[in-house]
Design a protein around this motif. Structure first.
Motif, short mmCIF file in Angstrom:
data_model
loop_
_atom_site.label_atom_id
_atom_site.label_comp_id
_atom_site.label_asym_id
_atom_site.label_seq_id
_atom_site.Cartn_x
_atom_site.Cartn_y
_atom_site.Cartn_z
N VAL A 549 0.83 -1.21 0.00
CA VAL A 549 0.00 0.00 0.00
C VAL A 549 0.86 1.25 0.00
O VAL A 549 0.64 2.20 -0.77
CB VAL A 549 -0.94 0.01 1.23
CG1 VAL A 549 -1.55 1.40 1.43
CG2 VAL A 549 -2.04 -1.02 1.06
N LEU A 550 1.86 1.28 0.88
CA LEU A 550 2.68 2.48 1.02
C LEU A 550 3.45 2.81 -0.25
O LEU A 550 3.83 3.96 -0.48
CB LEU A 550 3.66 2.30 2.19
CG LEU A 550 3.02 2.19 3.58
CD1 LEU A 550 4.07 1.85 4.62
CD2 LEU A 550 2.31 3.49 3.95
N ASN A 551 3.66 1.79 -1.09
CA ASN A 551 4.41 2.00 -2.32
C ASN A 551 3.52 2.17 -3.55
O ASN A 551 4.01 2.18 -4.68
CB ASN A 551 5.37 0.82 -2.53
CG ASN A 551 6.52 0.85 -1.55
OD1 ASN A 551 7.46 1.63 -1.70
ND2 ASN A 551 6.44 0.00 -0.52
N GLY A 552 2.21 2.29 -3.33
CA GLY A 552 1.31 2.53 -4.44
C GLY A 552 0.82 1.28 -5.13
O GLY A 552 0.24 1.36 -6.22
N GLY A 553 1.05 0.09 -4.53
CA GLY A 553 0.47 -1.13 -5.06
C GLY A 553 -0.91 -1.33 -4.47
O GLY A 553 -1.30 -0.66 -3.51
N LEU A 554 -1.68 -2.24 -5.06
CA LEU A 554 -3.05 -2.49 -4.62
C LEU A 554 -3.22 -3.94 -4.19
O LEU A 554 -2.62 -4.84 -4.79
CB LEU A 554 -4.03 -2.15 -5.74
CG LEU A 554 -4.11 -0.67 -6.12
CD1 LEU A 554 -4.89 -0.49 -7.42
CD2 LEU A 554 -4.75 0.14 -5.00
#
Length: 647
Positions: A549-554
């Motif tokens: 989440v923190l890295n922009g993944g889902l």
């Protein structure tokens, strides 16, 4: 500053693991002559010659940055006596310090880092394993295990000069106490490899989660009893003992010993209970450590004689309600603690049901696990967040994450591509090409059977069709280890490896061997979709998806663990789970649901990228304040530590 002082400053920076979550410090250490990104920075510092040190002294830019980093470390590395002891059998601080096996240890490492950031007066207590956890090799499609010996000094550990004794039947085992610094938090590690011990006892702290039941018991005796004695020998006045799972539960024996008088065990237990809190990570009975009388009895008999009480009186503290001749470590820790918690909201509910036959079971609450933001968020994302959101994002401040709409698509895409390019370099080292522009789906965790790593292979035809689509390429990346004694889990792993090597995989389904924290950082920073399909509700929390989440993944996950309470319908994908009781029907239905959810994610990625990016921002806004270890530590302070102090 002379070259000797410079060397001392560099040693301070390299031996304090603050560099693992401070990119500027890590980059400074990696700029040293001989520094190897694949090695501990202490190696480079230790190898510096007088000539190289003098050259660094003449480098104004280097010296300016060194002064900044030294000042930053001085701000957190305050020598004060901790009042909370966080006891855990493993700590995942860095891939360079292989003192962890999986999620429990990585969580413990993140806990110490967040405690340092918050200024919490806390110390970690663990064991030093000279061979740590195993390294994984794949031979003929199957997992093999190798062990490598590590020396504490080479990991930045310092001998405190303290040695403690732990009573065993017929002998006393001695343990040396090492110290590692995690920012402002000391981590003490007990090591039985000392000359005064016999050969067998020197090997007690050899490997993590290996050996016989008695070997594991003796490790836990050293961790608990030895840990309490080490804290006292260091002069630390501990007010709260936090048991991270039941492995350190025997610490209570030493604490009782300090207060018991005239054989009054009940009064001593009541006194000790006020100082203990317990975190359970186990949602199923099979995962709880249980010991038989013939194994544990002789060790407890020592304390019964010492206290002039009957062995049965001690045994009853941990007797399993379903089998009085079994000592249940989770039951023991619950009965000996003033407060207890599960590690997600759902897990709290499951735990109350699991221990419903205990009076203490009804008071089990929950603190949902979180991850240390500065450790797991990629450098490019950290720079972006610091610039747009402000530094409060790493502390989980909602007002910071509310500014995510100020991140435009160009900067979002640029940040995401940085992670996928870094990941593609890792994958290429395994001999497989990874297109950084493809939809990258990751699955990386322990290969425990309930996690069902091979579930997607049940839909082989649909999976093969997805992998063959050149217009909408999807690349699956799998990583993880199976416990050497778990043949079912090793079979699952072999299925994944076998499929990855088949023509059906189309070079878009890969297994990355020897999963560790370094590989995990590449995966969570580079994957677009994070797949999780456990048997619900057997995932106590799970934290890898929080890192994504923190890295922009889902996340694309069954509603279990942390995801069950945080999914809102728009911040990822929920995989519907089967209600079938027949395992075959359940897995068949769940595998079809997994493919359905992945197809939906793929279609959105390729057909509606603006919608996909809005989903990323939605995930940041709704999950960013909730998934950090900073929030987790605040919750522990409010829900467990604060009340324990008031006791």
């Amino acid at each position: 500053m002379d070259f000797q002082t410079l060397h001392e400053e560099l040693l301070r920076l390299a031996t304090n693991y603050r560099w693992t979550w401070t990119p500027s410090c890590r980059n400074l250490l990696m700029s040293l002559p001989g520094a190897d990104p694949a090695g501990h920075p202490l190696e480079a510092v230790s190898g510096l010659s007088e000539e190289q040190l003098k050259a660094l002294l003449d480098d104004d830019e280097f010296m300016s940055q060194l002064i900044k980093e030294s000042a930053g470390l001085a701000e957190v590395a305050v020598e004060s006596s901790p009042t909370i002891a966080y006891c855990s059998p493993e700590f995942g601080i860095s891939a360079f310090a292989p003192q962890y096996a999986g999620g429990l240890g990585v969580l413990a490492g993140d806990f110490l880092k967040a405690a340092s950031d918050s200024g919490l007066a806390l110390a970690g207590v663990g064991l030093f394993y000279h061979q740590g956890a195993f390294h994984q090799v794949i031979e003929d499609g199957e997992q093999g295990e190798i062990f490598r010996t590590v020396e504490p000094e080479k990991l930045g550990a310092v001998d405190t000069g303290v040695e403690v004794g732990v009573p065993f039947p017929g002998r006393e085992v001695r343990a040396r106490v090492w110290r590692m610094d995690i920012g402002g938090v000391p981590l003490i590690l007990l090591d039985t490899d000392v000359e005064s011990n016999n050969k067998e006892d020197r090997a007690i702290t050899d490997r993590l989660y290996m050996g016989t039941a008695q070997h594991r018991l003796e490790q836990e005796m050293v961790l608990g009893i030895g840990g309490a004695r080490a804290l006292a020998a260091l002069g630390w006045d501990i007010e709260i003992y936090h048991l991270n799972e039941g492995h350190a539960g025997f610490i209570t024996l030493e604490l009782i010993d300090r207060v018991i008088t005239a054989g009054d065990l009940a009064t001593a237990v009541a006194r000790v209970r006020k100082d203990l809190v317990f975190t359970t990570h186990t949602p199923v009975p099979a995962g709880i450590a249980k010991l038989k009388r013939d194994t544990l009895g002789p060790y407890l008999e020592l304390w019964a004689r010492r206290w002039n009480v009957d062995l049965d009186d001690i045994w009853r503290l941990g007797s399993d309600p379903a089998d009085g001749d079994t000592f249940n470590m989770a039951v023991f820790c619950l009965r000996m603690s003033s407060a207890a918690n599960g590690v997600s909201k759902l897990h709290g509910e499951v735990s109350r049901g699991l221990f419903s036959d205990l009076e203490e079971g009804s008071r089990i609450g929950h603190v949902t696990n979180g991850v240390h933001a500065r450790t797991w968020t990629g450098d490019a994302a950290q720079t972006l967040f610091d610039d747009v959101l402000g530094e409060g994002w790493a502390e989980g401040l909602a007002e910071a994450w509310d500014r995510v709409d100020d991140i435009d698509d160009d900067r979002l895409v640029e940040m995401r591509r940085h992670g996928s390019l870094r990941l593609s370099k890792l994958v290429s080292s395994t001999g497989v090409a990874l297109d950084p522009d493809a939809l990258i789906v990751g699955f990386a965790r322990r290969f425990a059977p309930y996690k069902r790593a091979n579930l997607i292979l049940r839909q082989r035809d649909r999976l093969v069709e997805m992998l063959a689509d050149d217009d909408r390429p999807v690349h699956f990346l799998f990583a993880g280890k199976a416990h050497p004694s778990n043949e079912l889990a090793k079979g699952f792993l072999s299925e994944i490896v076998g499929f990855s090597e088949s023509g059906d995989a189309n070079s878009r389904f890969s297994f990355i061997p020897d999963y560790d924290m370094a590989i995990a950082s590449h995966l969570v920073q580079g994957c677009d979709i994070w797949l999780n399909n456990p048997i619900r509700p057997r995932e106590a929390s799970g934290t890898s998806g929080e890192k994504v989440v923190l890295n922009g993944g889902l996340n694309c996950s069954i509603l279990d663990g942390w995801w069950a309470e945080m999914f809102d319908g728009e911040n990822g994908w929920a995989i519907p789970f089967s209600e079938a009781t027949d395992p075959e029907i359940r897995d068949s239905e769940d595998s079809a649901a997994v493919i359905d959810a992945l197809v939906a994610a793929r279609d959105e990625y390729y057909q509606s990228r603006d919608v996909f990016n809005r989903r990323i921002r939605r995930a940041w806004r709704t999950l960013g304040p909730r998934v950090t270890a900073a929030r987790m530590v605040r919750d522990y302070e409010t829900r467990l530590y604060g009340p324990a102090r008031r006791n």
